[in-house]
Design a protein around this motif. Structure first.
Motif, PDB file in Angstrom:
ATOM      1  N   LEU A 261      -8.843  10.417  -6.306  1.00 14.28           N
ATOM      2  CA  LEU A 261      -9.736   9.586  -5.530  1.00 14.28           C
ATOM      3  C   LEU A 261     -11.147  10.275  -5.632  1.00 14.28           C
ATOM      4  N   LYS A 262     -11.196  11.347  -5.736  1.00 16.19           N
ATOM      5  CA  LYS A 262     -12.645  11.884  -5.890  1.00 16.19           C
ATOM      6  C   LYS A 262     -13.143  11.516  -7.055  1.00 16.19           C
ATOM      7  N   ASP A 263     -12.284  11.593  -8.411  1.00 22.78           N
ATOM      8  CA  ASP A 263     -12.522  11.409  -9.749  1.00 22.78           C
ATOM      9  C   ASP A 263     -12.721   9.860 -10.123  1.00 22.78           C
ATOM     10  N   ARG A 264     -12.207   9.118  -9.116  1.00 24.74           N
ATOM     11  CA  ARG A 264     -12.374   7.588  -9.298  1.00 24.74           C
ATOM     12  C   ARG A 264     -11.578   7.151 -10.443  1.00 24.74           C
ATOM     13  N   LYS A 265     -10.362   7.780 -10.279  1.00 26.63           N
ATOM     14  CA  LYS A 265      -9.229   7.372 -11.136  1.00 26.63           C
ATOM     15  C   LYS A 265      -8.353   6.424 -10.152  1.00 26.63           C
ATOM     16  N   LEU A 266      -8.586   6.294  -8.958  1.00 29.18           N
ATOM     17  CA  LEU A 266      -7.854   5.508  -8.067  1.00 29.18           C
ATOM     18  C   LEU A 266      -8.915   5.197  -6.878  1.00 29.18           C
ATOM     19  N   ILE A 267      -8.770   4.080  -6.152  1.00 27.82           N
ATOM     20  CA  ILE A 267      -9.696   3.954  -5.015  1.00 27.82           C
ATOM     21  C   ILE A 267      -8.730   3.872  -3.903  1.00 27.82           C
ATOM     22  N   GLY A 268      -9.126   4.224  -2.607  1.00 30.05           N
ATOM     23  CA  GLY A 268      -8.411   4.277  -1.383  1.00 30.05           C
ATOM     24  C   GLY A 268      -9.258   3.880  -0.221  1.00 30.05           C
ATOM     25  N   VAL A 269      -8.517   3.241   0.916  1.00 33.62           N
ATOM     26  CA  VAL A 269      -9.216   2.958   1.783  1.00 33.62           C
ATOM     27  C   VAL A 269      -8.341   3.407   3.050  1.00 33.62           C
ATOM     28  N   ARG A 270      -9.119   3.313   4.347  1.00 34.38           N
ATOM     29  CA  ARG A 270      -8.377   3.583   5.534  1.00 34.38           C
ATOM     30  C   ARG A 270      -7.890   2.040   6.005  1.00 34.38           C
TER      31      ARG A 270
ATOM     32  N   TRP B 244       0.708  -1.225   0.145  1.00 33.88           N
ATOM     33  CA  TRP B 244       0.097  -0.142   0.136  1.00 33.88           C
ATOM     34  C   TRP B 244       1.007   1.169   0.111  1.00 33.88           C
ATOM     35  N   LEU B 245       0.065   2.500  -0.545  1.00 29.36           N
ATOM     36  CA  LEU B 245       1.027   3.547  -0.478  1.00 29.36           C
ATOM     37  C   LEU B 245      -0.050   4.709   0.164  1.00 29.36           C
ATOM     38  N   THR B 246       0.530   5.516   0.974  1.00 38.27           N
ATOM     39  CA  THR B 246      -0.552   6.588   1.452  1.00 38.27           C
ATOM     40  C   THR B 246      -0.622   7.631   0.406  1.00 38.27           C
ATOM     41  N   LEU B 247      -1.449   8.346   0.683  1.00 39.58           N
ATOM     42  CA  LEU B 247      -1.967   9.483  -0.476  1.00 39.58           C
ATOM     43  C   LEU B 247      -0.748  10.239  -0.704  1.00 39.58           C
ATOM     44  N   SER B 248       0.151  10.572   0.524  1.00 39.83           N
ATOM     45  CA  SER B 248       1.239  11.577   0.268  1.00 39.83           C
ATOM     46  C   SER B 248       2.462  10.804  -0.578  1.00 39.83           C
ATOM     47  N   GLU B 249       2.284   9.475  -0.453  1.00 42.28           N
ATOM     48  CA  GLU B 249       3.536   8.762  -1.183  1.00 42.28           C
ATOM     49  C   GLU B 249       3.140   8.571  -2.751  1.00 42.28           C
ATOM     50  N   VAL B 250       1.666   8.714  -2.925  1.00 39.91           N
ATOM     51  CA  VAL B 250       1.025   8.550  -4.260  1.00 39.91           C
ATOM     52  C   VAL B 250       1.447  10.037  -5.028  1.00 39.91           C
ATOM     53  N   ALA B 251       1.126  11.144  -4.197  1.00 36.48           N
ATOM     54  CA  ALA B 251       1.811  12.499  -4.633  1.00 36.48           C
ATOM     55  C   ALA B 251       2.969  12.440  -5.162  1.00 36.48           C
ATOM     56  N   ARG B 252       3.770  11.923  -4.280  1.00 36.57           N
ATOM     57  CA  ARG B 252       5.204  12.224  -4.425  1.00 36.57           C
ATOM     58  C   ARG B 252       5.796  11.245  -5.718  1.00 36.57           C
TER      59      ARG B 252
ATOM     60  N   GLY C 288      -6.447   1.156   9.473  1.00 39.25           N
ATOM     61  CA  GLY C 288      -6.310   1.421  10.904  1.00 39.25           C
ATOM     62  C   GLY C 288      -6.184   3.044  11.080  1.00 39.25           C
ATOM     63  N   GLY C 289      -6.690   3.664  10.429  1.00 34.17           N
ATOM     64  CA  GLY C 289      -6.887   5.267  10.586  1.00 34.17           C
ATOM     65  C   GLY C 289      -5.736   5.737   9.879  1.00 34.17           C
ATOM     66  N   GLY C 290      -5.658   7.104  10.030  1.00 25.54           N
ATOM     67  CA  GLY C 290      -4.607   7.968   9.048  1.00 25.54           C
ATOM     68  C   GLY C 290      -5.222   8.175   7.770  1.00 25.54           C
ATOM     69  N   GLU C 291      -4.293   8.734   6.913  1.00 28.60           N
ATOM     70  CA  GLU C 291      -4.754   9.166   5.493  1.00 28.60           C
ATOM     71  C   GLU C 291      -5.081   7.790   4.664  1.00 28.60           C
ATOM     72  N   PRO C 292      -5.737   8.309   3.898  1.00 30.70           N
ATOM     73  CA  PRO C 292      -6.296   6.898   2.841  1.00 30.70           C
ATOM     74  C   PRO C 292      -4.934   6.446   2.292  1.00 30.70           C
ATOM     75  N   GLN C 293      -5.148   5.121   1.938  1.00 28.77           N
ATOM     76  CA  GLN C 293      -3.873   4.502   1.297  1.00 28.77           C
ATOM     77  C   GLN C 293      -4.744   3.824   0.004  1.00 28.77           C
ATOM     78  N   VAL C 294      -3.604   3.739  -0.859  1.00 29.45           N
ATOM     79  CA  VAL C 294      -4.004   3.087  -2.168  1.00 29.45           C
ATOM     80  C   VAL C 294      -2.965   1.996  -2.793  1.00 29.45           C
ATOM     81  N   PRO C 295      -3.605   0.886  -3.223  1.00 29.31           N
ATOM     82  CA  PRO C 295      -2.664  -0.290  -3.679  1.00 29.31           C
ATOM     83  C   PRO C 295      -1.463   0.124  -4.488  1.00 29.31           C
ATOM     84  N   ALA C 296      -0.279  -0.175  -4.287  1.00 24.03           N
ATOM     85  CA  ALA C 296       0.906   0.313  -4.922  1.00 24.03           C
ATOM     86  C   ALA C 296       0.804  -0.367  -6.216  1.00 24.03           C
ATOM     87  N   ALA C 297       0.098  -1.333  -6.807  1.00 23.31           N
ATOM     88  CA  ALA C 297      -0.221  -1.796  -7.897  1.00 23.31           C
ATOM     89  C   ALA C 297      -0.686  -0.941  -8.816  1.00 23.31           C
TER      90      ALA C 297
END
Length: 124
Positions: free
Chosen positions: A40-49, A19-27, A51-60
């Motif tokens: 995420l809003k445009d549904r180009k990616l989907i992210g989930v929580r 998984w990558l955090t949204l910050s990691e995706v941005a970088r 254990g809390g914190g910022e959304p995470q996206v599959p690295a794949a």
């Protein structure tokens, strides 16, 4: 449209693996945090929580400098078929011997048209 981020279950979390955090995706994509959130809003990616914190996206879901080609269209088809974000992740990462591999593996390998066709069949 507001940002909707689901909480993930353990089984799906383990299927996805990295998984990558949204910050990691941005970088990684050389984007601002706001633009990454817009993916995420445009549904180009989907992210989930996870254990809390910022959304995470599959690295794949990420190539070297962009979202993997064919993924956004497949996510749209899954949404249209009534799949939630977590159900979409589960379907994308579950191995399918007829592909072979998982649907996300096929998308990464450039076989997104076949995956999209299979996703469309889920809605009927």
């Amino acid at each position: 449209m507001t940002l909707s981020v689901a909480q993930i279950d353990r089984e799906t979390d383990q299927l996805v693996g990295e998984w990558l955090t949204l910050s990691e995706v941005a970088r990684r994509l050389n984007l601002s945090a706001g633009r990454a959130k817009q993916l995420l809003k445009d549904r180009k990616l989907i992210g989930v929580r996870r254990g809390g914190g910022e959304p995470q996206v599959p690295a794949a879901f990420l190539g070297t400098d962009d979202v993997v080609k064919g993924l956004p269209g497949t996510l749209t088809v899954l949404l249209d078929a009534g799949y939630s974000d977590v159900e979409s992740l589960r379907w994308l990462f579950t191995p399918d011997e007829t592909l072979p591999g998982s649907p996300v593996d096929a998308i990464v390998a450039g076989r997104h048209t076949e995956v999209k066709r299979r996703a469309q069949a889920l809605g009927f």
